[in-house]
Design a protein around this motif. Structure first.
Motif, PDB file in Angstrom:
ATOM      1  N   GLY A 203     -72.964-125.208  21.216  1.00 33.61           N
ATOM      2  CA  GLY A 203     -73.030-123.881  21.797  1.00 33.61           C
ATOM      3  C   GLY A 203     -72.619-123.814  23.257  1.00 33.61           C
ATOM      4  O   GLY A 203     -72.527-122.723  23.814  1.00 33.61           O
ATOM      5  N   VAL A 204     -72.372-124.961  23.894  1.00 34.65           N
ATOM      6  CA  VAL A 204     -72.053-124.977  25.327  1.00 34.65           C
ATOM      7  C   VAL A 204     -70.757-125.740  25.572  1.00 34.65           C
ATOM      8  O   VAL A 204     -69.745-125.154  25.956  1.00 34.65           O
ATOM      9  N   MET A 205     -70.776-127.056  25.364  1.00 34.33           N
ATOM     10  CA  MET A 205     -69.636-127.903  25.685  1.00 34.33           C
ATOM     11  C   MET A 205     -68.666-128.082  24.524  1.00 34.33           C
ATOM     12  O   MET A 205     -67.522-128.473  24.737  1.00 34.33           O
ATOM     13  N   SER A 206     -69.125-127.846  23.319  1.00 32.28           N
ATOM     14  CA  SER A 206     -68.267-128.026  22.146  1.00 32.28           C
ATOM     15  C   SER A 206     -68.602-126.953  21.122  1.00 32.28           C
ATOM     16  O   SER A 206     -69.768-126.785  20.751  1.00 32.28           O
ATOM     17  N   ILE A 207     -67.595-126.228  20.712  1.00 36.46           N
ATOM     18  CA  ILE A 207     -67.753-125.206  19.680  1.00 36.46           C
ATOM     19  C   ILE A 207     -66.972-125.666  18.462  1.00 36.46           C
ATOM     20  O   ILE A 207     -65.741-125.562  18.406  1.00 36.46           O
ATOM     21  N   ARG A 208     -67.698-126.243  17.517  1.00 42.17           N
ATOM     22  CA  ARG A 208     -67.084-126.793  16.306  1.00 42.17           C
ATOM     23  C   ARG A 208     -65.929-127.732  16.628  1.00 42.17           C
ATOM     24  O   ARG A 208     -64.833-127.643  16.065  1.00 42.17           O
ATOM     25  N   GLY A 209     -66.200-128.645  17.540  1.00 39.89           N
ATOM     26  CA  GLY A 209     -65.220-129.658  17.884  1.00 39.89           C
ATOM     27  C   GLY A 209     -64.217-129.263  18.937  1.00 39.89           C
ATOM     28  O   GLY A 209     -63.434-130.102  19.388  1.00 39.89           O
ATOM     29  N   VAL A 210     -64.202-128.017  19.363  1.00 42.59           N
ATOM     30  CA  VAL A 210     -63.254-127.548  20.372  1.00 42.59           C
ATOM     31  C   VAL A 210     -63.926-127.605  21.741  1.00 42.59           C
ATOM     32  O   VAL A 210     -64.999-127.018  21.921  1.00 42.59           O
ATOM     33  N   PRO A 211     -63.347-128.290  22.729  1.00 44.76           N
ATOM     34  CA  PRO A 211     -63.978-128.371  24.047  1.00 44.76           C
ATOM     35  C   PRO A 211     -64.135-126.998  24.692  1.00 44.76           C
ATOM     36  O   PRO A 211     -63.243-126.158  24.626  1.00 44.76           O
ATOM     37  N   ALA A 212     -65.275-126.784  25.326  1.00 43.14           N
ATOM     38  CA  ALA A 212     -65.552-125.533  26.025  1.00 43.14           C
ATOM     39  C   ALA A 212     -66.244-125.873  27.338  1.00 43.14           C
ATOM     40  O   ALA A 212     -66.710-126.986  27.547  1.00 43.14           O
TER      41      ALA A 212
END
Length: 840
Positions: A203-212
């Motif tokens: 929910g913060v740094m990774s959204i289903r494997g996608v970096p955020a």
């Protein structure tokens, strides 16, 4: 081979011994099952009914109490809320997530807080609610297992049969470096399998494997370096080495997310392998394998590998720097000091979690040099060489920061973290501190001025109230120690199995079952020790390893304890911000002290009981010298491997720097011009949208309300279902009443430095090519605000148009007859109206 005692024993005595060994085997298997059930929740489950009469409503949530006792960590982790016997809702990790709306629940303390999926009253909606919880392992089970061990010990009369030594001798002939290499390959394979097919979402740094968030920034920085654009990214103000390291692999394998994740697997396998060597040097292979297993199987470590964060490299260089510095204390040469300075400097250019080791290690050189009688000349040379190597790595980057941003530092966010940790009210970096800086005219875009602003305020706070700051820092240090994940089921499980393995090793080494008694007492004692505050347990464990360790091992343990204190002190100075990330990079230090203390206690108590039991005539068998001598076999080769590891890792890191900087020679330093769009194609696409979109409301939008971008899709994409909540901090991934894709596409014709564009695409992407440029037409949606109250622009896609090559090189044109339209699901007119308003 049968012993003399077995050959002369009567048949009833032999039967008794066989029964005793079976009882011990059953007790051992039962202990394994009980530990897994109690601390992991893996195994038996039971359903507990929730009575509607005991529910009460508070603040829009329904609460149900377990009674006098609290949920155990295993129950909090594995407990599931059932509705009519089936799982329902989403489990919240934090209390704030319960405010997201219906369909969330949380187990904490002694209470269940939840809200039904439809927001109805659970007391009268006609549905049955229950909790699926792990079966509790009662105290009588542990007493039963202890009795079984005692019975088995009595039946076998304290004797242990040692197996044939041929296999052991052949295993000892394998060189230590081959064992370490095999363990590294095993760790790399295990971590790769753990990540295979995993769409991690925090929910913060990774959204289903996608970096955020930060992870997206580090990945973007690595892509910029691999493309030859230098530090032309939003994270170009931060420590560079982690992204430099990633960029080497991006140049070879491409810019996919999987490249960064596999690099994390490599780093974590190196970390676990180096921890294995370090634990063996400190005196016990059991401790070494236990802590290395923690690094490989702890859920927090697995989660960290799936996020592009500097802590992956920080942990690697933290343990490698400690190992190489231990080698410096053993070799006492200027070359060893240069290697230690190189590794420590590179590690702190990648991640700052062990930044305080930079001033700590030269102090330790002076202290140990005086203690061990090096001579002041050698002490001065080693300390000076260490500092020179660190400065040679730090100063060029810090001068670059000074010239470009006017701040002599490694990362421009350092001062705000320090000020947040020293703030008398907030005590950590919060949105209120950001608002304070914004009111004073130092918003996020002021970079260097913002750094100096926070640094001045931090220095003023410390100098005006030094006593208050020291007190606040000590409180934060205690809180940092309390974040130790001792309630983690893997931590609990491995601690208990370390005790069992050490006890079995002592038994086999002495051909005697008596060392199992201290282990049984230790397992019973752990039930109470685990309730002690972590700082007390850490202090007790540190004293135990420093006092009970042998003189040869004591230097290593002093180094481990000092590094752990510096790690916790830095966490306290930063206000314990992002504790999950920070602690994951250094929890191996705390677990190493914890396991080392238990191992020392067991070995020392076994030796004491061994001495006492030798005075009982007829019960003591001689200790085989050959088995005792095996204890030092690992440590004899430890320093040699550490030397090789230091130079191999340094060479690998040097290659990454040379490879990344070499991109400047192979590719243009400036951003590539990329593919251009044929003149007039964007306007033609807008006109086609205004006349050809199937929804009349879209055709009523004025021409200036549309935006057209030339993009290319890659693996930066997330599928979100209808009414699905990904528990994200940002509104980009919010829950909506329709299914959609969120795509971070590469912008090919940017004129404003824009590299990626977040697209909201309703429907499906089936048939949309990823290997060719695409034209997207849509509207900027300004109707959303994030959790900090800042307005966000979301690009809502209304149509995607494929392209083809035009007559000119590196130029494409639109294939307007193949446009794929998407239905809109928001107030387009309101978004357009807000777009034309004057921005605050």
């Amino acid at each position: 081979m049968e012993s003399v005692c077995d050959q002369s024993a009567t048949k009833p005595l032999q039967v008794r011994r066989v029964v005793g060994r079976l009882v011990l085997l059953v007790a051992l298997l039962g202990l394994l099952a009980a530990i897994m059930q109690k601390y992991s929740g893996w195994g038996l489950m039971e359903e507990r009914e929730i009575s509607p009469q005991n529910m009460r409503e508070r603040g829009g949530l329904w609460m149900w109490s377990l009674g006098k006792r609290e949920f155990t960590p295993a129950e909090e982790r594995a407990g599931v809320l059932l509705e009519n016997g089936k799982p329902t809702g989403s489990k919240a990790r934090r209390g704030s997530e319960l405010d997201r709306g219906p369909g969330w629940y949380r187990l904490k303390g002694s209470q269940l807080r939840f809200s039904p999926m439809d927001g109805s009253d659970p007391r009268v909606n006609g549905r049955r609610y229950s909790l699926q919880l792990p079966v509790e392992v009662r105290d009588k089970v542990w007493w039963l297992l202890a009795g079984a061990f005692a019975l088995g010990f009595a039946l076998t009369r304290g004797e242990v049969r040692v197996p044939v030594e041929g296999a052991a001798r052949s295993w000892r002939r394998v060189p230590p470096w081959m064992k370490v290499a095999a363990f590294f390959v095993l760790c790399l394979g295990v971590r790769a399998m753990q990540l295979h097919g995993s769409d991690y979402n925090d929910g913060v740094m990774s959204i289903r494997g996608v970096p955020a968030s930060d992870a997206g920034g580090w990945h973007e920085m690595a892509e910029a370096l691999a493309d030859g654009r230098g530090f032309d990214s939003s994270f170009g103000t931060q420590r560079p080495f982690y992204s430099l390291f990633l960029s080497l692999f991006h140049q070879v394998f491409g810019s996919g997310i999987w490249v960064s994740l596999m690099t994390n697997c490599l780093l974590q396998a190196l970390t676990a392998t180096t921890v294995l060597v370090l634990g063996g040097i400190l005196g016990s292979r059991f401790v070494a394998f236990t802590v290395a297993s923690w690094m490989m199987f702890c859920p927090m470590q697995v989660a960290l590998a799936q996020v592009v964060l500097t802590e992956n490299m920080g942990a690697t260089f933290g343990v490698l720097g400690l190992l190489v510095f231990w080698r410096l204390l053993r070799r006492r040469t200027v070359g060893a000091a240069a290697a230690a300075g190189l590794v420590v400097g590179l590690g702190n250019l990648a991640s700052g979690v062990f930044l305080l080791t930079v001033p700590l290690y030269p102090i330790l050189i002076v202290v140990f040099g005086w203690w061990q009688g090096w001579g002041w000349g050698r002490v001065a040379k080693c300390a000076a060489m260490f500092c020179v190597m660190v400065c040679a790595l730090f100063l060029p980057w810090m001068f670059r920061q000074q010239v470009k941003y006017g701040a002599f530092t490694q990362s421009l966010n350092t001062s705000e973290l320090l000020y947040g940790g020293a703030h008398p009210v907030e005590k950590r970096l919060t949105s209120n501190i950001h608002d304070e800086a914004r009111r004073d005219g130092f918003g996020p875009g002021t970079t260097g001025r913002r750094y100096n602003y926070f640094m001045q305020k931090y220095v003023a706070l410390v100098t005006e109230h030094p006593v208050r700051y020291v007190k606040q820092l000590s409180e934060a240090f205690v809180r940092a120690a309390e974040y130790t994940p001792r309630t983690n089921p893997v931590w609990q499980w491995l601690t208990r199995w370390l005790i069992v393995l050490v006890a079995l090793g002592q038994c086999v080494r002495r051909k005697f079952w008596l060392p199992a008694l201290p282990a049984a007492l230790a397992l019973l004692l752990l039930h109470h020790v685990d309730h002690l505050p972590s700082v007390q347990s850490l202090a007790a464990g540190s004293l135990i390893v420093l006092i009970l360790a042998s003189r040869r091992q004591r230097v290593g343990w002093w180094l481990v304890v000092a590094t752990a204190v510096s790690f916790l002190l830095l966490a306290a100075m930063s206000g314990n911000v992002a504790t999950d990330r920070f602690q994951t990079a250094g929890d191996w230090l705390l677990f190493l002290i914890w396991c080392g203390a238990w191992e020392r206690v067991l070995v020392t108590s076994s030796q004491g009981l061994d001495w006492l039991w030798a005075k009982v005539p007829g019960w003591r068998q001689p200790v085989p010298r050959r088995l005792v001598a095996r204890a030092g076999a690992w440590r004899a080769h430890g320093w040699r491997w550490s030397a090789r590891a230091a130079w191999v890792m340094s060479a690998l890191c040097g290659l990454s720097v040379v490879g990344a900087l070499g991109a400047y020679g192979w590719r243009s330093i400036h951003p590539p011009e990329g593919i251009t769009l044929k003149e007039g194609e964007a306007r033609a696409l807008v006109e086609r949208t205004m006349t050809g979109h199937p929804d009349q409301r879209v055709r009523d939008i004025p021409e200036k309300g549309f935006a057209v971008k030339l993009v290319q899709f890659d693996d930066y994409r997330v599928r979100i279902g209808k009414h699905e909540d990904l528990n994200s901090m940002t509104r980009v991934f919010e829950r909506r009443d329709h299914a959609r894709w969120v795509v971070e596409a590469r912008v090919l014709n940017s004129t404003s430095g824009e590299r990626r564009l977040g697209l909201q695409i309703p429907g499906d992407l089936k048939g949309i090519p990823s290997e060719q440029p695409l034209l997207v037409v849509g509207v900027y949606n300004r109707g959303y605000a994030d959790k900090f109250g800042m307005e966000m622009e979301l690009f809502e896609v209304l149509g995607i148009c494929p392209t083809r090559e035009s007559g000119s090189p590196d130029e494409v044109e639109a294939r307007l007859d193949e446009i794929r339209w998407f239905k809109y699901h928001f107030d387009v007119k309101e978004s357009v109206r807000r777009l034309f308003l004057k921005k605050p």
